[in-house]
Design a protein around this motif. Structure first.
Motif, short mmCIF file in Angstrom:
data_model
loop_
_atom_site.label_atom_id
_atom_site.label_comp_id
_atom_site.label_asym_id
_atom_site.label_seq_id
_atom_site.Cartn_x
_atom_site.Cartn_y
_atom_site.Cartn_z
N LEU A 12 -9.51 7.07 0.31
CA LEU A 12 -9.88 7.77 1.54
C LEU A 12 -9.56 6.97 2.81
CD1 LEU A 12 -13.30 9.26 0.40
CD2 LEU A 12 -11.09 10.41 0.51
N ARG A 13 -9.17 5.70 2.64
CA ARG A 13 -8.81 4.91 3.82
C ARG A 13 -7.35 4.47 3.74
NH1 ARG A 13 -6.57 0.18 5.25
NH2 ARG A 13 -7.75 -0.94 3.68
N ASP A 14 -7.02 3.54 2.84
CA ASP A 14 -5.63 3.09 2.76
C ASP A 14 -4.75 4.24 2.24
OD1 ASP A 14 -3.74 1.16 3.22
OD2 ASP A 14 -4.67 -0.37 1.97
N GLY A 15 -5.28 5.02 1.29
CA GLY A 15 -4.52 6.15 0.75
C GLY A 15 -4.22 7.16 1.84
N ALA A 140 -8.57 -11.21 4.63
CA ALA A 140 -7.57 -11.94 5.43
C ALA A 140 -6.27 -11.17 5.30
CB ALA A 140 -7.42 -13.36 4.88
N GLU A 141 -6.00 -10.32 6.28
CA GLU A 141 -4.81 -9.47 6.18
C GLU A 141 -3.55 -10.34 6.09
OE1 GLU A 141 -3.85 -7.12 9.60
OE2 GLU A 141 -2.61 -5.75 8.47
N ASP A 142 -2.62 -9.91 5.27
CA ASP A 142 -1.36 -10.64 5.02
C ASP A 142 -1.62 -12.02 4.42
OD1 ASP A 142 1.39 -10.64 4.84
OD2 ASP A 142 1.72 -11.40 6.86
N VAL A 168 -8.51 -10.80 -0.87
CA VAL A 168 -7.23 -11.47 -0.63
C VAL A 168 -6.13 -10.41 -0.74
CG1 VAL A 168 -5.81 -13.45 -1.28
CG2 VAL A 168 -8.27 -13.46 -1.79
N PRO A 169 -5.61 -9.91 0.38
CA PRO A 169 -4.63 -8.83 0.29
C PRO A 169 -3.17 -9.30 0.28
CG PRO A 169 -6.06 -8.60 2.24
CD PRO A 169 -6.17 -10.01 1.74
N ASP A 170 -2.39 -8.61 -0.52
CA ASP A 170 -0.94 -8.72 -0.40
C ASP A 170 -0.53 -7.47 0.39
OD1 ASP A 170 1.75 -8.86 -0.52
OD2 ASP A 170 1.94 -8.81 -2.71
N THR A 171 -0.67 -7.58 1.69
CA THR A 171 -0.52 -6.45 2.60
C THR A 171 0.87 -5.83 2.56
OG1 THR A 171 -2.14 -7.53 4.00
CG2 THR A 171 -0.78 -5.85 5.07
N VAL A 172 1.87 -6.67 2.31
CA VAL A 172 3.25 -6.17 2.39
C VAL A 172 3.92 -6.07 1.01
CG1 VAL A 172 3.68 -6.82 4.78
CG2 VAL A 172 3.96 -8.53 2.99
N THR A 201 -9.08 -8.56 -4.87
CA THR A 201 -7.64 -8.51 -4.62
C THR A 201 -7.25 -7.12 -4.15
OG1 THR A 201 -5.48 -9.07 -5.56
CG2 THR A 201 -7.01 -7.97 -7.03
N HIS A 202 -6.22 -7.05 -3.30
CA HIS A 202 -5.80 -5.78 -2.69
C HIS A 202 -4.28 -5.87 -2.58
CE1 HIS A 202 -6.33 -2.67 0.69
NE2 HIS A 202 -5.05 -3.03 0.79
N CYS A 203 -3.58 -5.15 -3.44
CA CYS A 203 -2.13 -5.32 -3.50
C CYS A 203 -1.38 -4.04 -3.17
CB CYS A 203 -1.71 -5.79 -4.89
SG CYS A 203 -2.42 -7.39 -5.30
N HIS A 204 -0.32 -4.20 -2.38
CA HIS A 204 0.57 -3.07 -2.10
C HIS A 204 1.78 -3.15 -3.03
CE1 HIS A 204 -1.34 -0.94 1.26
NE2 HIS A 204 -2.01 -2.08 1.35
N ASN A 205 2.48 -2.00 -3.13
CA ASN A 205 3.42 -1.83 -4.23
C ASN A 205 4.89 -1.87 -3.81
OD1 ASN A 205 3.61 -1.43 -7.01
ND2 ASN A 205 3.99 0.77 -6.75
N PRO A 509 -5.67 1.20 11.73
CA PRO A 509 -6.35 -0.09 11.77
C PRO A 509 -5.41 -1.30 11.81
CG PRO A 509 -6.49 0.88 9.56
CD PRO A 509 -5.91 1.92 10.47
N GLN A 510 -4.18 -1.11 11.29
CA GLN A 510 -3.33 -2.30 11.16
C GLN A 510 -2.21 -2.36 12.19
OE1 GLN A 510 -3.58 -1.25 6.90
NE2 GLN A 510 -2.95 -3.36 6.63
N VAL A 511 -2.26 -1.47 13.18
CA VAL A 511 -1.19 -1.51 14.20
C VAL A 511 -1.81 -1.93 15.51
CG1 VAL A 511 0.54 -0.19 15.41
CG2 VAL A 511 0.09 0.26 13.01
O1 KIV Z 1 -3.30 -4.13 3.17
C1 KIV Z 1 -4.21 -4.69 3.81
O2 KIV Z 1 -4.14 -5.86 4.17
C2 KIV Z 1 -5.35 -3.88 4.17
C3 KIV Z 1 -6.49 -4.59 4.81
C4 KIV Z 1 -7.05 -3.81 5.93
C5 KIV Z 1 -7.49 -4.93 3.76
O3 KIV Z 1 -5.37 -2.69 3.91
#
Ligand code: KIV
Ligand code: ZN
Length: 511
Positions: A12-15, A140-142, A168-172, A201-205, A509-511
Motif C-alpha cells: 500500500l506504500r511502496d507498491g 537508511a535509504e540507499d 537496511v534498504p537496497d533502494t536501487v 531488509t528492504h530490497c528492490h528488484n 516520499p523519495q523525490v
Molecule cells: O527503497 C527504499 O529505500 C524505501 C525507503 C523509504 C525504505 O522505500
C-alpha cells in the motif's frame, strides 16, 4: 524453536508508487483486510504526508485493522513525523517508519546535507516519533551505496534514541546476495546495541535479485523482510512476499526462522492486488502465476500422477490455488450475497452501494451460471465502489465487427449525469470504442497499456481489462470487467478517465 521472521508488507506504500497503481481509500481498506487475513505482521499503509487523502486512508486502516501493526512512512522531518503520528493514532498497534538517505550521492545531490546533519535529523525524527508510539523503525535509504562506517554510526545513534527496528534498504536494486548477506552480518556485528533491535531488509528488484538478496539477509540475521504482494513496486518492483514466505517455509532445513503467514490466503491476496491496481501477474510467476503449478510435459504429468513430490515442492492448495470457491448462483438472495461479501472482506457502507452491486450480481448470474469469489471481487471493483467521483459512466455500447468491414462503435455514456453519444471507426472493436470515446471526451491522453485477463476459466468467464493512460505526466490505470470484453474495455477506459478527472496532488516520499 525457530525464530519469528516478521513480514512487513508495503504493497500500500511502496507498491502504490508503481505507475498508475494509486488506490482509493476503499480499495486500500479491502487490501488491508486481506493482508490482515494473510497474517502480515506489519502493514505499511501509506505515506501520511503525501496528501490529506493518503493520511485519511492510513487513519481508516488504523481504525479497522486489529491483528496487524499499522505503519506510516515519514521522512526525517517534523511535519512528516507528526502527520504519520496523527494518522496511526486510531491503531491498536501503530508504527512510525522514518527514513533518511545515507549514501554520499543522495546526501550530496538530493538532500544537500552534510553527514552530521543527516545523523542529527534522523535522531530528532526518532525522538519525535516516540511521542506517538514506542514502535519506531528507522531506514537508511540507499544503504546499499552507503559507507559502512557511516551506517554503523547512524544506526548506533538512532538505536540510542529509541528505534526498535533498523531497516537496511537496497533502494536501487544494486546488490547481489553474497554482498547483501555480508553487509547485514557486518552491521549486526558492528553496531552497538544491535541485539536490542530487529534487523530488517528492504530490497528492490532492478537486477532481478530482490528476493535472493532479502533471503541472504535473513540467513545473516535479518528478522524482518519488507516486501509486496506480487512484487509490486516502482520500476522492477520490490521483493515479492509470496516468494519470501514460501522459500522460508519450503526450505525449513536452511532457514532457522518462520513466519505466521496463512499461506492459503496468498493467491486470493495476489488476485485482489492485481485486480485493484491493474497490474496483471505473469503466468510463469513463482507461486501466484497461473502456470506455477501446471505440468505441461507428459513426463512431468506422469511423475506427478505416480507420486506428487517427484516434481512438486509445494502444494497448490497450500498457497490458496483452490480457494476460488464456487460462491453463489442465479437463485442466491441479497442476504447470502451480503454475507459472502463480508466473508471476502468487502464492506459496502451504504444500502445504495449494496443494491447496485446486487443488481450487477443478478445481471451477471443471468449470463454466467457459476459465480466465484474472484467474480465478486471484480464485480465490486467494477461497480465503481470506492471511486471518489465518477464523472463518466457507461450506459450502452453497440459494436459492429465483421470480416472485410471496418469495425464501428456507438456508445452512450454520462458525463456528470448528462447523457453523451459517441461514434467511431477503428482497426478492431476495441480501437473503434476508444476512438469513439476520445472523439467526444477529447482527453488527449496517451494509451500506454491495454491488457485483458480472464477472471475465471471458460469462455463464459468475465474478462478483466486494464487500460493505462498518461496525461500531463500523470499515469493512471483503469479497470473494467464484463463477460463481453469490448464492454469491459469501454468501462476500463472510462474508469481511467475518471481517475484523471479526480486530480490528486500528492508528494512522493523519495523525490
Ligand atoms: O527503497 C527504499 O529505500 C524505501 C525507503 C523509504 C525504505 O522505500
Ligand atoms: Zn523501497
Amino acid at each position: 524453536m525457530n525464530d519469528r521472521l516478521y513480514i512487513f508488507d508495503t504493497t500500500l506504500r511502496d507498491g502504490e508508487q508503481s505507475p498508475g497503481a494509486s488506490m482509493t481509500k476503499e480499495e486500500k481498506l479491502r487490501i488491508a483486510r486481506q493482508l490482515e487475513k494473510l497474517g502480515v505482521d506489519i502493514i505499511e499503509a501509506g505515506f501520511a504526508a503525501a496528501s490529506p487523502g493518503d493520511a485519511d486512508a492510513i487513519k481508516a486502516i488504523a481504525g479497522t485493522i486489529q491483528n496487524s501493526t499499522v505503519c506510516s512512512l515519514a521522512r526525517a522531518n517534523e511535519r512528516d513525523v507528526r502527520a504519520a503520528g496523527e494518522a496511526i493514532r486510531p491503531a491498536k498497534h501503530g508504527r512510525i517508519h522514518t527514513f533518511i538517505a545515507t549514501s554520499p550521492i543522495h546526501m550530496e545531490k538530493k538532500l544537500r546535507m552534510q553527514p552530521d546533519q543527516v545523523v542529527e535529523a534522523a535522531v530528532k525524527a526518532v525522538r519525535l516519533a516516540l511521542e506517538y508510539t514506542d514502535d519506531v523503525e528507522f531506514s537508511a535509504e540507499d544503504a546499499v551505496r552507503s559507507d559502512m562506517d557511516f551506517l554503523v554510526r547512524i544506526f548506533d545513534e538512532v538505536i540510542k534514541a529509541g528505534a526498535r527496528t533498523i531497516n537496511v534498504p537496497d533502494t536501487v536494486g544494486y546488490s547481489i546476495p553474497a554482498l547483501w548477506g555480508e553487509r547485514m552480518k557486518q552491521l549486526i556485528e558492528r553496531v552497538p546495541g544491535s541485539d536490542r533491535v530487529i534487523w530488517s531488509t528492504h530490497c528492490h528488484n532492478d537486477l532481478g535479485m530482490a528476493v535472493a538478496n532479502s533471503l541472504a539477509a535473513v540467513m545473516n540475521g535479518a528478522r524482518q523482510v519488507e516486501c509486496t504482494i506480487n512484487g509490486l513496486g516502482e520500476r522492477a518492483g520490490n521483493a515479492s512476499l509470496e516468494e519470501i514466505v514460501m522459500a522460508v517455509r519450503t526450505r525449513r532445513d536452511v532457514f532457522s526462522c518462520d513466519t505466521r503467514i496463512d499461506t492459503t490466503q496468498i493467491v486470493p491476496a495476489s488476485k485482489l492486488v492485481s485486480s485493484i491496481t491493474g497490474y496483471p501477474v505473469q503466468p510463469n510467476k513463482a507461486i501466484v502465476g497461473a502456470n506455477a503449478f501446471a505440468h505441461e510435459s507428459g513426463i512431468h504429468q506422469d511423475g506427478v500422477l505416480k507420486h506428487r513430490e517427484t516434481y512438486e515442492i509445494m502444494r497448490a492448495e497450500d498457497v490458496g490455488w483452490h480457494a476460488n470457491r464456487l460462491t453463489l448462483g442465479k437463485l442466491s438472495g441479497r442476504a447470502a450475497f451480503k454475507s459472502k461479501l463480508t466473508e471476502l472482506g468487502i464492506v459496502l457502507d451504504s444500502e445504495e452501494a449494496l443494491n447496485a452491486a446486487f443488481a450487477r450480481f443478478k445481471d451477471l448470474a443471468d449470463k454466467k451460471r457459476e459465480i466465484f469469489d474472484d467474480d465478486l471481487q471484480a464485480l465490486v471493483s467494477d461497480e465503481g465502489y470506492g471511486t471518489e467521483h465518477e464523472r463518466f459512466k457507461l450506459v450502452s455500447l453497440r459494436v459492429c465487427s465483421e470480416t472485410g468491414e471496418v469495425p464501428h462503435a456507438r456508445l452512450v455514456f454520462t458525463e456528470d449525469g448528462v447523457e453523451r453519444h459517441a461514434e467511431g471507426d477503428g482497426s478492431g472493436p476495441v480501437d473503434a470504442t476508444f476512438k469513439a470515446l476520445e472523439s467526444v471526451v477529447q482527453s488527449g491522453a496517451t494509451l500506454l497499456l491495454y491488457s485483458v485477463n480472464n477472471i475465471t476459466t471458460g469462455t463464459d468467464a468475465q474478462g478483466e481489462v486494464t487500460v493505462r493512460l498518461a496525461q500531463d505526466g500523470r499515469v493512471v490505470n483503469g479497470q473494467g470487467a464484463d463477460t463481453d470484453i469490448v464492454v469491459a474495455s469501454a468501462k476500463a477506459y472510462l474508469h481511467a478517465l475518471n481517475k484523471l478527472a479526480s486530480k490528486r496532488e500528492r508528494a512522493h516520499p523519495q523525490v
